[in-house]
Design a protein around this motif. Structure first.
Motif, PDB file in Angstrom:
ATOM      1  N   PRO A 387       0.823  -1.210   0.000  1.00  0.00           N
ATOM      2  CA  PRO A 387       0.000   0.000   0.000  1.00  0.00           C
ATOM      3  C   PRO A 387       0.861   1.266   0.000  1.00  0.00           C
ATOM      4  O   PRO A 387       2.025   1.252   0.382  1.00  0.00           O
ATOM      5  N   SER A 388       0.236   2.374  -0.414  1.00  0.00           N
ATOM      6  CA  SER A 388       0.887   3.673  -0.437  1.00  0.00           C
ATOM      7  C   SER A 388       1.868   3.739  -1.607  1.00  0.00           C
ATOM      8  O   SER A 388       1.948   2.835  -2.440  1.00  0.00           O
ATOM      9  N   VAL A 389       2.617   4.826  -1.680  1.00  0.00           N
ATOM     10  CA  VAL A 389       3.624   5.023  -2.722  1.00  0.00           C
ATOM     11  C   VAL A 389       4.847   5.657  -2.085  1.00  0.00           C
ATOM     12  O   VAL A 389       4.786   6.233  -1.001  1.00  0.00           O
ATOM     13  N   ASN A 390       5.979   5.542  -2.771  1.00  0.00           N
ATOM     14  CA  ASN A 390       7.192   6.171  -2.288  1.00  0.00           C
ATOM     15  C   ASN A 390       7.041   7.694  -2.302  1.00  0.00           C
ATOM     16  O   ASN A 390       6.673   8.276  -3.317  1.00  0.00           O
ATOM     17  N   GLU A 391       7.352   8.289  -1.160  1.00  0.00           N
ATOM     18  CA  GLU A 391       7.340   9.739  -1.030  1.00  0.00           C
ATOM     19  C   GLU A 391       8.603  10.170  -0.300  1.00  0.00           C
ATOM     20  O   GLU A 391       9.175   9.408   0.489  1.00  0.00           O
ATOM     21  N   THR A 392       9.035  11.382  -0.524  1.00  0.00           N
ATOM     22  CA  THR A 392      10.231  11.889   0.134  1.00  0.00           C
ATOM     23  C   THR A 392      10.045  11.865   1.648  1.00  0.00           C
ATOM     24  O   THR A 392       9.012  12.278   2.172  1.00  0.00           O
ATOM     25  N   ARG A 393      11.050  11.331   2.348  1.00  0.00           N
ATOM     26  CA  ARG A 393      11.095  11.283   3.806  1.00  0.00           C
ATOM     27  C   ARG A 393       9.993  10.424   4.417  1.00  0.00           C
ATOM     28  O   ARG A 393       9.443  10.754   5.460  1.00  0.00           O
ATOM     29  N   PHE A 414       7.212  -7.204   9.097  1.00  0.00           N
ATOM     30  CA  PHE A 414       6.668  -5.930   9.570  1.00  0.00           C
ATOM     31  C   PHE A 414       7.721  -4.843   9.373  1.00  0.00           C
ATOM     32  O   PHE A 414       8.870  -4.985   9.808  1.00  0.00           O
ATOM     33  N   ILE A 415       7.318  -3.771   8.714  1.00  0.00           N
ATOM     34  CA  ILE A 415       8.239  -2.689   8.366  1.00  0.00           C
ATOM     35  C   ILE A 415       7.680  -1.367   8.866  1.00  0.00           C
ATOM     36  O   ILE A 415       6.560  -0.979   8.516  1.00  0.00           O
ATOM     37  N   GLY A 416       8.451  -0.668   9.686  1.00  0.00           N
ATOM     38  CA  GLY A 416       8.049   0.642  10.173  1.00  0.00           C
ATOM     39  C   GLY A 416       8.537   1.750   9.253  1.00  0.00           C
ATOM     40  O   GLY A 416       9.671   1.722   8.778  1.00  0.00           O
ATOM     41  N   ALA A 417       7.665   2.718   9.005  1.00  0.00           N
ATOM     42  CA  ALA A 417       8.006   3.908   8.222  1.00  0.00           C
ATOM     43  C   ALA A 417       7.747   5.117   9.117  1.00  0.00           C
ATOM     44  O   ALA A 417       6.674   5.720   9.094  1.00  0.00           O
ATOM     45  N   ALA A 418       8.738   5.457   9.909  1.00  0.00           N
ATOM     46  CA  ALA A 418       8.546   6.376  11.029  1.00  0.00           C
ATOM     47  C   ALA A 418       8.145   7.789  10.614  1.00  0.00           C
ATOM     48  O   ALA A 418       7.535   8.517  11.405  1.00  0.00           O
ATOM     49  N   CYS A 419       8.495   8.195   9.401  1.00  0.00           N
ATOM     50  CA  CYS A 419       8.277   9.599   9.008  1.00  0.00           C
ATOM     51  C   CYS A 419       7.014   9.802   8.189  1.00  0.00           C
ATOM     52  O   CYS A 419       6.713  10.930   7.775  1.00  0.00           O
ATOM     53  N   GLU A 420       6.261   8.724   7.937  1.00  0.00           N
ATOM     54  CA  GLU A 420       5.010   8.834   7.186  1.00  0.00           C
ATOM     55  C   GLU A 420       4.024   9.765   7.900  1.00  0.00           C
ATOM     56  O   GLU A 420       3.989   9.829   9.132  1.00  0.00           O
ATOM     57  N   ASN A 421       3.198  10.437   7.124  1.00  0.00           N
ATOM     58  CA  ASN A 421       2.042  11.157   7.658  1.00  0.00           C
ATOM     59  C   ASN A 421       2.415  12.130   8.775  1.00  0.00           C
ATOM     60  O   ASN A 421       1.979  12.004   9.909  1.00  0.00           O
ATOM     61  N   HIS A 422       3.257  13.098   8.448  1.00  0.00           N
ATOM     62  CA  HIS A 422       3.689  14.118   9.423  1.00  0.00           C
ATOM     63  C   HIS A 422       4.402  13.472  10.609  1.00  0.00           C
ATOM     64  O   HIS A 422       4.209  13.883  11.757  1.00  0.00           O
ATOM     65  N   ALA A 444      -1.346  -1.857   5.567  1.00  0.00           N
ATOM     66  CA  ALA A 444      -0.678  -0.726   6.196  1.00  0.00           C
ATOM     67  C   ALA A 444      -1.500  -0.279   7.398  1.00  0.00           C
ATOM     68  O   ALA A 444      -2.730  -0.124   7.299  1.00  0.00           O
ATOM     69  N   PHE A 445      -0.829  -0.098   8.526  1.00  0.00           N
ATOM     70  CA  PHE A 445      -1.478   0.384   9.741  1.00  0.00           C
ATOM     71  C   PHE A 445      -1.016   1.815  10.011  1.00  0.00           C
ATOM     72  O   PHE A 445       0.192   2.109   9.968  1.00  0.00           O
ATOM     73  N   THR A 446      -1.958   2.695  10.261  1.00  0.00           N
ATOM     74  CA  THR A 446      -1.666   4.088  10.576  1.00  0.00           C
ATOM     75  C   THR A 446      -2.379   4.467  11.865  1.00  0.00           C
ATOM     76  O   THR A 446      -3.243   3.720  12.357  1.00  0.00           O
ATOM     77  N   GLY A 451      -7.496   4.163  15.169  1.00  0.00           N
ATOM     78  CA  GLY A 451      -8.401   4.966  15.985  1.00  0.00           C
ATOM     79  C   GLY A 451      -7.697   5.885  16.952  1.00  0.00           C
ATOM     80  O   GLY A 451      -8.271   6.280  17.975  1.00  0.00           O
ATOM     81  N   MET A 452      -6.445   6.253  16.617  1.00  0.00           N
ATOM     82  CA  MET A 452      -5.658   7.115  17.509  1.00  0.00           C
ATOM     83  C   MET A 452      -5.061   8.285  16.716  1.00  0.00           C
ATOM     84  O   MET A 452      -3.855   8.504  16.727  1.00  0.00           O
ATOM     85  N   PRO A 453      -5.896   9.026  16.004  1.00  0.00           N
ATOM     86  CA  PRO A 453      -5.354  10.098  15.160  1.00  0.00           C
ATOM     87  C   PRO A 453      -4.747  11.224  15.980  1.00  0.00           C
ATOM     88  O   PRO A 453      -5.211  11.538  17.077  1.00  0.00           O
ATOM     89  N   GLN A 454      -3.677  11.795  15.483  1.00  0.00           N
ATOM     90  CA  GLN A 454      -3.134  13.032  16.026  1.00  0.00           C
ATOM     91  C   GLN A 454      -2.414  13.747  14.907  1.00  0.00           C
ATOM     92  O   GLN A 454      -2.182  13.187  13.826  1.00  0.00           O
ATOM     93  N   TRP A 455      -2.074  14.997  15.148  1.00  0.00           N
ATOM     94  CA  TRP A 455      -1.569  15.819  14.070  1.00  0.00           C
ATOM     95  C   TRP A 455      -0.115  15.531  13.729  1.00  0.00           C
ATOM     96  O   TRP A 455       0.278  15.576  12.569  1.00  0.00           O
ATOM     97  N   TYR A 456       0.705  15.201  14.734  1.00  0.00           N
ATOM     98  CA  TYR A 456       2.148  15.245  14.504  1.00  0.00           C
ATOM     99  C   TYR A 456       2.885  14.286  15.413  1.00  0.00           C
ATOM    100  O   TYR A 456       2.534  14.102  16.581  1.00  0.00           O
ATOM    101  N   GLU A 457       3.917  13.650  14.894  1.00  0.00           N
ATOM    102  CA  GLU A 457       4.932  12.929  15.654  1.00  0.00           C
ATOM    103  C   GLU A 457       4.418  11.843  16.587  1.00  0.00           C
ATOM    104  O   GLU A 457       4.784  11.772  17.757  1.00  0.00           O
ATOM    105  N   GLY A 458       3.592  10.956  16.060  1.00  0.00           N
ATOM    106  CA  GLY A 458       3.214   9.787  16.849  1.00  0.00           C
ATOM    107  C   GLY A 458       4.273   8.697  16.808  1.00  0.00           C
ATOM    108  O   GLY A 458       4.408   7.922  17.732  1.00  0.00           O
ATOM    109  N   TRP A 459       5.005   8.620  15.693  1.00  0.00           N
ATOM    110  CA  TRP A 459       6.085   7.648  15.513  1.00  0.00           C
ATOM    111  C   TRP A 459       5.591   6.208  15.618  1.00  0.00           C
ATOM    112  O   TRP A 459       6.234   5.352  16.244  1.00  0.00           O
ATOM    113  N   LEU A 460       4.444   5.899  15.003  1.00  0.00           N
ATOM    114  CA  LEU A 460       3.971   4.523  14.956  1.00  0.00           C
ATOM    115  C   LEU A 460       5.046   3.626  14.349  1.00  0.00           C
ATOM    116  O   LEU A 460       5.591   3.913  13.291  1.00  0.00           O
ATOM    117  N   GLY A 461       5.319   2.521  15.025  1.00  0.00           N
ATOM    118  CA  GLY A 461       6.377   1.603  14.602  1.00  0.00           C
ATOM    119  C   GLY A 461       7.701   1.862  15.275  1.00  0.00           C
ATOM    120  O   GLY A 461       8.599   1.025  15.223  1.00  0.00           O
TER     121      GLY A 461
END
Length: 469
Positions: A387-393, A414-422, A444-446, A451-461
């Protein structure tokens, strides 16, 4: 984002414009899936060390997705654990970062996996909690006390259940050394002994456990304080059970994983050294490297020469380029069930085509003989089915782990993408295939999907080595 170089390491890292807690560079692992409720299915661990809990910013949380014949999903059974959860000791606090480090093992040997969770920051300056498995899952927790370490306790944790008594251990890294807890453990919080090993060079970053000489007693691996004259830290291996831990003379790095990559029955030590060196080939390699020390009847000698793997190694996909950070994410697991463990390598700053710092994960198959590298393969967000596509950072590959969560005998990746989604992060689950994981059927889990949305720096994974610049 900052540059991953040997010359630029800061104690207070500026990440995405926000000042992180003032701490030296450190590495952390993510827990492998474990069967926490004893139903025969392994359960996935998704740390969220930057989760906002009520009004407490970056307090941290851990989400457990319980395995089933259909694997794991947000629609299945799940559990959100914070320091406010019933049965969990401590108090939610701002910037505690509960979930910064995690490890899985059946510590009290009751048939249920247990989860060790580090929260190294906040007002407490570090706690380590064991969440005990049961038929109801992770129902209660107890502390592993600091034993004199007073800051950044829980920067990294490692756990192993290799047998009764002292063969079951937890190692905790902190600001002034390590604490090794030895079994037997009980769910009431008792353990047989705790030994603090001070380190004059300061903070212990990554820790690991493995029986390198197959004598039944786990050996502890720790990384010393960040050195400025080389790309990483000294690596110390304890094979005596005492406090005199020899330094490996021919290698350095930031993060370790253990497993049998050549099938000889001895655990091998794998180290990630992802920074671009000042002098390639002397203290590192362009774009990062992975080092492999082979276990043997005599363990790992301090003067042993490791095998070096880079993206220029024959059979390894890609090309070594400045600031790829090859080796920043690291795990060892048998993905193709041939009895030889694969080395899973994250390069979260790898460019894919014209997309910079999007990240890539490379798998290096185990081999019974000959140099490693042959048959290597890789994944990124443009791999078919992912899921998703390659994006900068995006930082895809900041953390990696593997485990079979649907009991089909084929471990998921399982692969973490720490900088995804702000910088809220994401975790990608790639299903196990006939001979290796596959992008087909990936999930893909976000934070939103959990059910835990926030604006910035959650660092899921988890942040992984994003503390290091």
């Amino acid at each position: 984002m900052g540059r991953w170089t040997a010359a630029a390491i800061v104690a207070a890292s500026l990440v995405a414009g926000t000042l992180l807690p003032a701490a030296p560079a450190a590495a952390v692992h993510g827990a492998v899936p474990g069967d926490f409720n004893g139903d025969g299915y392994r359960d996935a661990v998704l740390p969220i060390p930057g989760a906002d809990i009520g009004s407490e910013l970056r307090a941290g949380a851990v989400v457990v997705l319980y395995g089933s014949s259909r694997g794991v999903s947000t629609a299945g059974k799940r559990q959100v654990i914070t320091q406010n959860s019933p049965g969990v000791p401590g108090v939610v606090g701002g910037y505690n970062r509960f979930g910064t480090s995690t490890a899985t093992a059946d510590l009290n040997r009751d048939g249920y996996a247990d989860l060790v969770v580090g929260a190294p920051y906040g007002a407490d300056k570090g706690t380590v909690t064991v969440l005990w498995g049961s038929r109801n899952g992770l129902a209660k927790g107890t502390f592993l006390p600091k034993q004199g370490l007073n800051e950044w306790y829980g920067t990294d944790v490692a756990a192993i259940s290799a047998g009764a008594g002292a063969r079951t251990q937890v190692v905790v890294g902190g600001s002034q050394g390590t604490v090794t807890f030895k079994g037997p453990f009980s769910s009431s919080g008792t353990y047989a002994s705790a030994v603090q090993t001070p380190r004059e060079e300061g903070l212990i970053g990554s820790v690991a456990l493995g029986d390198f000489d197959r004598n039944g007693s786990p050996d502890q691996v720790v990384f010393g304080g960040r050195r400025l004259d080389i790309t990483g830290s000294d690596i110390r291996v304890n094979q005596t059970g005492g406090t005199d831990w020899p330094v490996l003379e021919k290698g350095n790095g930031f993060i370790a994983a253990t497993g049998d990559v050549n099938g000889d029955g001895y655990t091998d030590l794998v180290v990630g050294d992802p920074l671009t060196p000042v002098t390639p080939g002397v203290d590192g390699e362009l774009g990062g490297r992975v080092l492999v020390w082979r276990g043997s009847a005599s363990g790992i000698r301090p003067d042993a020469t490791p095998e070096v793997i880079t993206q220029d190694t024959a059979g390894v996909p890609g090309t070594s380029e400045k600031q790829d950070t090859f080796g920043a994410g690291l795990a060892v697991a048998d993905l193709n069930r041939d009895g030889l463990a694969e080395i899973i390598v994250g390069a979260p700053y790898e460019a894919v085509g014209a997309v910079r710092r999007t990240g890539m994960v490379t798998v290096i198959p185990g081999r019974r003989s000959g140099p490693l590298g042959s048959g290597g393969y890789s994944f990124h967000q443009d791999t078919p089915g992912v899921p998703s596509v390659n994006e900068t950072r995006d930082c895809f590959g900041a953390t990696v782990s593997a485990g079979d969560v649907n009991k089909d005998g084929k471990p998921e990746l399982f692969i973490g993408a720490a900088c995804e989604n702000h910088y809220n992060g994401a975790v990608f689950m790639l299903p196990g295939g006939s001979s290796r994981p596959t992008g087909t059927g990936s999930r893909a889990f976000t934070l939103d999907s959990l059910g835990m949305p926030q604006w910035y720096e959650g660092w899921l994974g988890g942040n992984g080595l994003l503390w290091v610049y």
